[in-house]
Design an enzyme around this catalytic site. Structure first.
Site, PDB file in Angstrom:
ATOM      1  N   ASN A 146      68.131  42.061  34.827  1.00  0.00           N
ATOM      2  CA  ASN A 146      67.927  43.007  35.925  1.00  0.00           C
ATOM      3  C   ASN A 146      68.109  42.216  37.220  1.00  0.00           C
ATOM      4  OD1 ASN A 146      66.869  44.779  37.837  1.00  0.00           O
ATOM      5  ND2 ASN A 146      64.750  44.375  37.267  1.00  0.00           N
ATOM      6  N   GLY A 147      69.119  42.533  38.004  1.00  0.00           N
ATOM      7  CA  GLY A 147      69.333  41.792  39.255  1.00  0.00           C
ATOM      8  C   GLY A 147      70.810  41.530  39.482  1.00  0.00           C
TER       9      GLY A 147
ATOM     10  N   GLU B 190      68.239  64.388  47.341  1.00  0.00           N
ATOM     11  CA  GLU B 190      68.269  63.449  46.226  1.00  0.00           C
ATOM     12  C   GLU B 190      68.118  64.102  44.866  1.00  0.00           C
ATOM     13  OE1 GLU B 190      65.306  60.310  46.099  1.00  0.00           O
ATOM     14  OE2 GLU B 190      63.802  61.620  46.977  1.00  0.00           O
TER      15      GLU B 190
ATOM     16  N   HIS C  72      71.340  70.039  70.651  1.00  0.00           N
ATOM     17  CA  HIS C  72      72.272  68.979  71.064  1.00  0.00           C
ATOM     18  C   HIS C  72      73.338  68.724  70.004  1.00  0.00           C
ATOM     19  CE1 HIS C  72      69.856  68.096  74.576  1.00  0.00           C
ATOM     20  NE2 HIS C  72      68.783  68.150  73.803  1.00  0.00           N
TER      21      HIS C  72
ATOM     22  N   LYS D 280      64.397  54.145  40.622  1.00  0.00           N
ATOM     23  CA  LYS D 280      63.083  54.227  41.256  1.00  0.00           C
ATOM     24  C   LYS D 280      62.830  53.070  42.208  1.00  0.00           C
ATOM     25  CE  LYS D 280      59.034  56.016  41.925  1.00  0.00           C
ATOM     26  NZ  LYS D 280      59.055  57.145  42.863  1.00  0.00           N
TER      27      LYS D 280
ATOM     28  N   GLU E 186      61.766  63.906  55.578  1.00  0.00           N
ATOM     29  CA  GLU E 186      61.361  63.728  54.185  1.00  0.00           C
ATOM     30  C   GLU E 186      61.751  64.953  53.343  1.00  0.00           C
ATOM     31  OE1 GLU E 186      60.563  61.414  52.327  1.00  0.00           O
ATOM     32  OE2 GLU E 186      59.472  62.298  50.661  1.00  0.00           O
TER      33      GLU E 186
ATOM     34  N   LYS F 238      64.232  64.878  50.116  1.00  0.00           N
ATOM     35  CA  LYS F 238      63.843  65.385  48.793  1.00  0.00           C
ATOM     36  C   LYS F 238      64.910  66.320  48.251  1.00  0.00           C
ATOM     37  CE  LYS F 238      61.521  63.143  47.881  1.00  0.00           C
ATOM     38  NZ  LYS F 238      60.840  62.083  48.534  1.00  0.00           N
TER      39      LYS F 238
ATOM     40  N   CYS G 154      67.301  48.730  36.868  1.00  0.00           N
ATOM     41  CA  CYS G 154      67.381  48.264  35.479  1.00  0.00           C
ATOM     42  C   CYS G 154      65.982  48.014  34.931  1.00  0.00           C
ATOM     43  CB  CYS G 154      68.179  46.987  35.304  1.00  0.00           C
ATOM     44  SG  CYS G 154      69.848  47.070  35.883  1.00  0.00           S
TER      45      CYS G 154
ATOM     46  N   ARG H 150      63.963  53.348  36.111  1.00  0.00           N
ATOM     47  CA  ARG H 150      64.485  52.203  36.859  1.00  0.00           C
ATOM     48  C   ARG H 150      66.012  52.160  36.885  1.00  0.00           C
ATOM     49  NH1 ARG H 150      60.823  48.334  37.889  1.00  0.00           N
ATOM     50  NH2 ARG H 150      62.512  46.840  38.120  1.00  0.00           N
TER      51      ARG H 150
ATOM     52  N   TRP I 286      71.118  50.221  35.795  1.00  0.00           N
ATOM     53  CA  TRP I 286      71.607  50.818  37.038  1.00  0.00           C
ATOM     54  C   TRP I 286      72.702  49.874  37.499  1.00  0.00           C
ATOM     55  CZ3 TRP I 286      72.151  49.544  42.216  1.00  0.00           C
ATOM     56  CH2 TRP I 286      72.338  50.618  43.099  1.00  0.00           C
TER      57      TRP I 286
HETATM   58  O1  M6R Z   1      59.334  51.601  46.409  1.00  0.00           O
HETATM   59  P1  M6R Z   1      59.679  51.858  47.858  1.00  0.00           P
HETATM   60  O2  M6R Z   1      58.682  52.732  48.515  1.00  0.00           O
HETATM   61  O3  M6R Z   1      59.907  50.599  48.619  1.00  0.00           O
HETATM   62  O4  M6R Z   1      61.050  52.632  47.791  1.00  0.00           O
HETATM   63  C1  M6R Z   1      61.737  52.973  48.958  1.00  0.00           C
HETATM   64  C2  M6R Z   1      62.828  53.988  48.678  1.00  0.00           C
HETATM   65  O5  M6R Z   1      63.758  53.458  47.777  1.00  0.00           O
HETATM   66  C3  M6R Z   1      62.270  55.295  48.091  1.00  0.00           C
HETATM   67  O6  M6R Z   1      61.297  55.843  48.925  1.00  0.00           O
HETATM   68  C4  M6R Z   1      63.398  56.313  47.891  1.00  0.00           C
HETATM   69  O7  M6R Z   1      63.917  56.714  49.109  1.00  0.00           O
HETATM   70  C5  M6R Z   1      62.893  57.507  47.085  1.00  0.00           C
HETATM   71  N1  M6R Z   1      63.816  57.836  46.048  1.00  0.00           N
HETATM   72  C6  M6R Z   1      62.696  58.719  47.891  1.00  0.00           C
HETATM   73  O8  M6R Z   1      62.223  59.786  47.151  1.00  0.00           O
END
Ligand code: M6R
Length: 615
Positions: free
Chosen positions: A101-102, A495, A511, A610, A488, A492, A2, A27, A75
């Site tokens: 926000n929260g 997501e 395995h 984010k 990673e 990517k 948010c 956000r 969000w």
């Molecule tokens: O702000 P942070 O690095 O603590 O965030 C951690 C994860 O939420 C963040 O890396 C998330 O997995 C990303 N969307 C990945 O691209």
């Protein structure tokens, strides 16, 4: 999660809030809303959908006059994303309005009490409960808005950044924070409120960041009065000058923030080691490490806590720390660590990695580690963020604002900082020779140019993306330092394109995951020259015999994998320990192009936000 924005001053509030919401949309973006005070009444408009949807609705629904207003991009936590659950929320009388926000964890019991007292609720949100609690206190105790907010916040359990105003007192906005960020931009006779500074950076460079458990009354043309929520004591506002500029938070000609951020990596990596690494003097210096060198050198082990991409950077660091500095390392998901009663003590060093510095689980893991006496070191990107403040010491990645939800330059700059720390400790411990130390520094200095070279494969990667864009599953394999890169790469792709992808250590394939391989399965194999190359080549042979489609990430000039694979993407040669900084680049670009070709919203993928400020 948010984004919140507010304005009180002498300008029209609407355009400032609308633009601010667009900047904060990273956000959360499942619904948006705005409340303006037009001189007589509150005009409120909100909708499920994005800020663009809100803009269209506002045009048909309300007049946009007024120099006081608040806005929200959501969000969802409590209540599905729909018009009614969107913020802002009115109190029952219609006098007060709030954005939040929260999460208010005890909202159900508060709601019951308020219902018994005759309050009614339109939405399923915890936020509507909070605004009615404030109203109830204001009326029953006959106090002003600020006092009512103060009393209410002492009754709630949870996390919040809120902004509230009262139409009968349209010269002030009351704000507060606990666990969610809140910045106040200080202009000439005007104030801005926002989850980060991006909504107000073109108006002022001066900002006050509220600390946890602080609230403020922001008064038009006057001042900001800050108080502690617990004991009501006054706090002196600390106004800091921000280094941020507008260019950093705009797309600068790129189609998406993600692409811009991928291309920013050569600079971002350089900015991260600049001033810390001196080849000339053969030293690496980082204030946060120097000041606490004893802690690091006497540590029984290092525990790394993080989430998502930052956790992957932590896994790379595990290899680097153990390899170079010979310090045992454990890497933990912050969300698991915080709830599993871990064994930690004063001889442990905990490194918390977070781009945003606001991730709730990481923050909670830090608090737990501190409570057990561990020394906690933060690696954050956002200056002044909660994690940067909560840790005993730290080192910033100097990546600049990362706005695309998919983390890219945060990952490579985190690895850069962690490599510098490992090298510094290795030198201090004597676990690395001076020639090796120099070679690492030299290679690190060459990484930005090599990333530039890796980026030059973009068009070739685009063609590969076109071939595999309709795949429904993908496998990513890597060994050693490049196993976390495989994870990673898979994250990517998942997501932003919503294609199912898994990352595995290449040798683990046999395995289980090998059963998935058929002629429709693309398998991205990181097979750079150093680091178990022959073993990975054998794994590639195994895939080939099962007709899997192989995309090899190889060292420039490789011919063996070229013969076996369906496609290869070359990256320049470097040390094995630094190879993740290069091998990750084609994986970022591959996901990006696939997602764009599939018409996905790359910068704002569905269901994500984010910074994850709720657990
Ligand atoms: O702000 P942070 O690095 O603590 O965030 C951690 C994860 O939420 C963040 O890396 C998330 O997995 C990303 N969307 C990945 O691209």
């Amino acid at each position: 999660m948010c984004g919140i924005v507010g304005y009180i001053g002498h300008r029209e509030a609407y355009p400032i809030i609308l633009k601010g919401l667009k900047r904060l949309e990273y956000r959360g973006y499942d619904s948006a809303g705005i409340a303006l005070y037009d001189g007589q009444d509150i005009k409120l408009s909100k909708t499920k959908g994005k800020v663009d949807d809100l803009e269209r609705r506002v045009e048909n629904e309300i007049s946009t006059n007024g120099s006081l207003g608040i806005g929200h991009t959501r969000w969802a936590t409590h209540g599905v994303p729909n018009d009614v659950n969107s913020h802002p929320h009115y109190s029952n009388s219609g006098d007060l309005v709030i954005i939040h926000n929260g999460i208010i964890e005890n909202y159900e019991s508060l709601k019951k009490e308020l219902t018994n007292r005759g309050y009614t609720f339109n939405s399923d949100t915890d936020t509507e409960v909070l605004i009615n609690l404030i109203e109830d206190i204001k009326k029953s105790e006959n106090v002003k808005l600020g006092k009512a907010v103060h009393i209410a916040l002492n009754q709630v359990v949870g996390a919040y950044a809120i902004a509230v105003f009262d139409k009968n007192k349209p010269n002030e906005i009351v704000v507060a924070r606990l666990g969610s960020p809140l910045a106040i931009g200080v202009g000439e006779d005007e104030f801005f409120i926002a989850s980060d500074a991006s909504p107000f950076i073109e108006y002022t460079n001066n900002a006050i960041y509220l600390e946890d458990e602080e609230m403020a009354i922001v008064r038009r043309g006057k001042d900001v009065k800050i108080r502690k929520i617990k004991d009501d004591s006054l706090v002196n506002p600390y106004v800091q000058e921000l280094q941020l500029n507008l260019e950093q938070i705009e797309k600068g000609g790129y189609e998406h923030f993600m692409l811009k951020e991928i291309y920013e990596q050569p600079h971002a990596i350089k900015d991260t080691y600049r001033g810390r690494l001196s080849l000339e003097n053969a030293i690496i210096k980082m204030a946060g490490v120097e000041d606490h060198m004893k802690k690091f050198l006497n540590a029984d082990r290092i525990i790394i806590v993080a989430c998502g991409t930052s956790w992957h950077a932590g896994l790379v660091a595990e290899y680097i720390f153990e390899d170079l500095a010979r310090i045992p390392v454990e890497v933990e998901y912050a969300s698991e660590f915080r709830y599993r009663n871990p064994v930690i003590n004063e001889n442990d060093v905990v490194i918390a990695i977070s781009q945003s510095g606001e991730t709730a689980d990481t923050l909670a893991a830090i608090k737990l580690a501190k409570s057990k006496g561990a020394f906690v070191f933060g690696v954050c990107n956002v200056v002044g963020s909660s994690i940067a403040r909560e840790t005993h010491a730290g080192a910033y990645t100097h990546a600049g604002p990362e706005i695309g939800v998919a983390s890219t330059k945060a990952f490579t700059t985190q690895i850069t900082v962690l490599t510098l720390i490992a090298l510094r400790l290795a030198r201090a411990k004597g676990t690395i020779s001076s020639s090796d130390f120099r070679m690492h520094m030299l290679e690190l200095e060459m990484i930005p140019d090599k990333v530039e070279k890796a980026l030059a494969s973009d068009d070739h990667i685009k063609m590969i993306a076109d071939t595999y864009k309709h795949a429904t599953n993908c496998l990513y394999l890597g060994r050693g330092y490049n196993f976390p890169v495989a994870l990673e790469g898979a994250l990517k792709l998942k997501e932003i394109s919503y294609i199912h992808a898994e990352g595995y250590p290449a040798a683990e394939m046999k395995h289980g995951p090998i059963a998935l391989i058929d002629e429709n399965m693309p398998i991205i194999v990181i097979a750079t020259k150093k680091g178990h190359y022959e073993k990975v080549v054998s794994n590639i042979q195994e895939i080939k015999s099962r007709k899997g489609k192989i995309i090899g990430i190889v060292t420039e000039g490789d011919s063996t994998v070229k013969e076996l694979a369906d496609h290869v993407i070359e990256v320049p040669e470097t040390l094995e320990s630094l190879s993740p900084l290069l091998t990750t680049i084609p994986l970022q670009l591959l996901s990006y192009h696939i997602a764009v070709m599939l018409g996905k919203n790359v910068d704002q993928p569905r269901n994500l936000a984010k910074s994850v400020t709720v657990e």
